[in-house]
Design a protein around this motif. Structure first.
Motif, PDB file in Angstrom:
ATOM      1  N   PRO A 180       7.361  -5.625   1.133  1.00 10.09           N
ATOM      2  CA  PRO A 180       6.380  -6.508   0.496  1.00 10.09           C
ATOM      3  C   PRO A 180       6.978  -7.786  -0.097  1.00 10.09           C
ATOM      4  O   PRO A 180       6.351  -8.852  -0.040  1.00 10.09           O
ATOM      5  CB  PRO A 180       5.778  -5.627  -0.600  1.00 10.09           C
ATOM      6  N   GLY A 213       0.795  -1.209   0.000  1.00  6.83           N
ATOM      7  CA  GLY A 213       0.000   0.000   0.000  1.00  6.83           C
ATOM      8  C   GLY A 213       0.832   1.266   0.000  1.00  6.83           C
ATOM      9  O   GLY A 213       2.055   1.251   0.162  1.00  6.83           O
ATOM     10  N   GLU A 226      -5.080   2.343   6.863  1.00  8.63           N
ATOM     11  CA  GLU A 226      -4.591   1.138   7.538  1.00  8.63           C
ATOM     12  C   GLU A 226      -5.546   0.671   8.635  1.00  8.63           C
ATOM     13  O   GLU A 226      -5.781  -0.531   8.795  1.00  8.63           O
ATOM     14  CB  GLU A 226      -3.171   1.364   8.080  1.00  8.63           C
ATOM     15  N   VAL A 237       4.272  -0.481   8.750  1.00  8.79           N
ATOM     16  CA  VAL A 237       2.849  -0.345   8.444  1.00  8.79           C
ATOM     17  C   VAL A 237       2.136   0.132   9.707  1.00  8.79           C
ATOM     18  O   VAL A 237       2.368  -0.399  10.795  1.00  8.79           O
ATOM     19  CB  VAL A 237       2.272  -1.694   7.970  1.00  8.79           C
ATOM     20  N   GLY A 289       0.215   2.223   4.743  1.00  6.39           N
ATOM     21  CA  GLY A 289      -0.676   1.115   4.425  1.00  6.39           C
ATOM     22  C   GLY A 289      -2.034   1.558   3.936  1.00  6.39           C
ATOM     23  O   GLY A 289      -3.066   1.168   4.498  1.00  6.39           O
ATOM     24  N   HIS A 290      -2.063   2.385   2.897  1.00  6.65           N
ATOM     25  CA  HIS A 290      -3.311   2.895   2.350  1.00  6.65           C
ATOM     26  C   HIS A 290      -3.507   2.392   0.925  1.00  6.65           C
ATOM     27  O   HIS A 290      -2.530   2.102   0.232  1.00  6.65           O
ATOM     28  CB  HIS A 290      -3.317   4.428   2.350  1.00  6.65           C
ATOM     29  N   LEU A 295      -1.009  -6.709   4.657  1.00  8.77           N
ATOM     30  CA  LEU A 295      -0.856  -5.311   4.265  1.00  8.77           C
ATOM     31  C   LEU A 295       0.564  -4.837   4.571  1.00  8.77           C
ATOM     32  O   LEU A 295       0.985  -4.808   5.723  1.00  8.77           O
ATOM     33  CB  LEU A 295      -1.865  -4.441   5.016  1.00  8.77           C
ATOM     34  N   ALA A 296       1.314  -4.485   3.508  1.00 12.26           N
ATOM     35  CA  ALA A 296       2.673  -3.965   3.641  1.00 12.26           C
ATOM     36  C   ALA A 296       2.714  -2.552   3.057  1.00 12.26           C
ATOM     37  O   ALA A 296       1.716  -2.035   2.547  1.00 12.26           O
ATOM     38  CB  ALA A 296       3.662  -4.880   2.920  1.00 12.26           C
ATOM     39  N   SER A 297       3.877  -1.924   3.146  1.00 12.36           N
ATOM     40  CA  SER A 297       4.067  -0.589   2.580  1.00 12.36           C
ATOM     41  C   SER A 297       5.004  -0.662   1.383  1.00 12.36           C
ATOM     42  O   SER A 297       6.015  -1.363   1.428  1.00 12.36           O
ATOM     43  CB  SER A 297       4.654   0.362   3.621  1.00 12.36           C
ATOM     44  N   ARG A 298       4.685   0.065   0.347  1.00 11.33           N
ATOM     45  CA  ARG A 298       5.525   0.065  -0.847  1.00 11.33           C
ATOM     46  C   ARG A 298       6.718   1.018  -0.715  1.00 11.33           C
ATOM     47  O   ARG A 298       7.545   1.108  -1.617  1.00 11.33           O
ATOM     48  CB  ARG A 298       4.703   0.443  -2.083  1.00 11.33           C
ATOM     49  N   PRO A 331      -1.347  -6.737   9.245  1.00 10.82           N
ATOM     50  CA  PRO A 331      -0.234  -5.805   9.038  1.00 10.82           C
ATOM     51  C   PRO A 331       1.110  -6.524   8.991  1.00 10.82           C
ATOM     52  O   PRO A 331       1.367  -7.435   9.779  1.00 10.82           O
ATOM     53  CB  PRO A 331      -0.323  -4.859  10.238  1.00 10.82           C
TER      54      PRO A 331
END
Length: 304
Positions: free
Chosen positions: A281, A220, A265, A254, A224-225, A245-248, A275
């Motif tokens: 990722p 995301g 998130e 997250v 985490g969006h 859910l990970a962060s790019r 999370p």
């Protein structure tokens, strides 16, 4: 890698060739083996499970450490898988080269020498699997390849290197607070996908993922969006399979309790997404695949 008839480079050198190119390794008691000779981009989880089994056999026979050489494309992922599946104190060191032997200043020999020094050092025991390039020692869970060509491509955005090789000595300056472990899968491997959030994506592909996967990692925005069009499909998927859910962004964590809009998130965690914490990722996908393949509890496996 070495030159091909068309002027490119491809895997051709053996492990014996690599060792022979580093005279300082000649007096050391090394056991050398060739497992696969393919580009790093062609490796898969099955290859790594075979490698893990070979390393476990060598450790059982008395090896004090191991060095794995491979193409740098997937080093951060290979190292993380080996780290998750290794439960001994012997260090595993993954290394490679950013400049092939045909280029001036090829870094392979220096990286291999440093890797052997780290693998044979008592200071490295208990670190699990590490990545060694450019005389820096990185934890497998932290390291990332951040440049396509630079010899300084490998960094650890969260926490920095564990240590360095200086004047031939291994110097550990910080140790990770803990390591995840995952049981070794023994059956069929789960199919896990990775979907990256991008501006304006309507989420149409998410429905297709749900028809063919056993689990999904979402990379995301920010903490985490995701786009508004992803919210309902992700909620539906999370009711049928583990969705992580990970962060790019490539660094940081997250979130779980900051933002409150649909697709934030907090909203996604409330819909059942798991999370990933600090995991990139790419690594979150491998952890999820191993947990599912081993029949382990996914939520517990992602708990820091």
């Amino acid at each position: 890698m070495t030159t091909t008839p068309d002027g490119g480079v491809a895997p051709a050198l053996s492990a014996e060739d690599l060792v022979a190119a580093v005279p300082a390794l000649g007096s050391l008691p090394l056991r050398v083996a060739n497992i696969r000779n393919v580009p790093g981009a062609h490796l898969d989880l099955g290859d790594l499970l075979k490698l893990r089994a070979r390393l476990a056999s060598e450790f059982a026979a008395g090896a004090v450490g191991a060095v794995v050489t491979q193409g740098t494309d997937t080093i951060e992922e290979t190292a993380y898988v080996l780290d998750l599946l290794h439960d001994g104190d012997q260090p595993i060191v993954v290394t490679g080269a950013m400049r092939n032997p045909m280029l001036p200043g090829a870094d392979g020999p220096a990286n291999l020498l440093a890797a052997v020094r780290v693998a044979s050092s008592p200071a490295s025991r208990g670190l699990g699997c590490v990545v060694v390039l450019a005389d820096e020692i990185h934890a497998a869970a932290r390291v990332a390849k951040t440049h396509s060509m630079s010899t300084g491509a490998f960094v650890s955005p969260d926490g920095g290197p564990l240590g360095y090789v200086a004047e031939g000595r291994v110097r550990i300056v910080n140790r990770p607070s803990g390591r995840r472990r995952v049981p070794v899968p023994s059956g069929a491997l789960a199919r896990v996908g990775l979907c990256v959030a991008t501006l304006g994506d309507d989420g149409g592909l998410l429905r297709a993922y749900g028809e063919s996967l056993d689990g999904l990692v979402v990379a995301g925005f920010g903490v985490g969006h995701v786009p508004a069009g992803w919210v309902e499909p992700l909620g539906a998927l999370a009711g049928r399979m583990p969705v992580v859910l990970a962060s790019r962004t490539g660094a940081g964590w997250v979130g779980v309790e900051t933002y409150g809009f649909p697709g934030s998130e907090r909203d996604l965690v409330g819909r059942g997404l798991i999370p990933a914490g600090e995991l990139h990722p790419y690594k979150a996908r491998l952890l999820l695949q191993l947990l599912l393949s081993a029949g382990a509890d996914v939520r517990t496996g992602f708990t820091p």
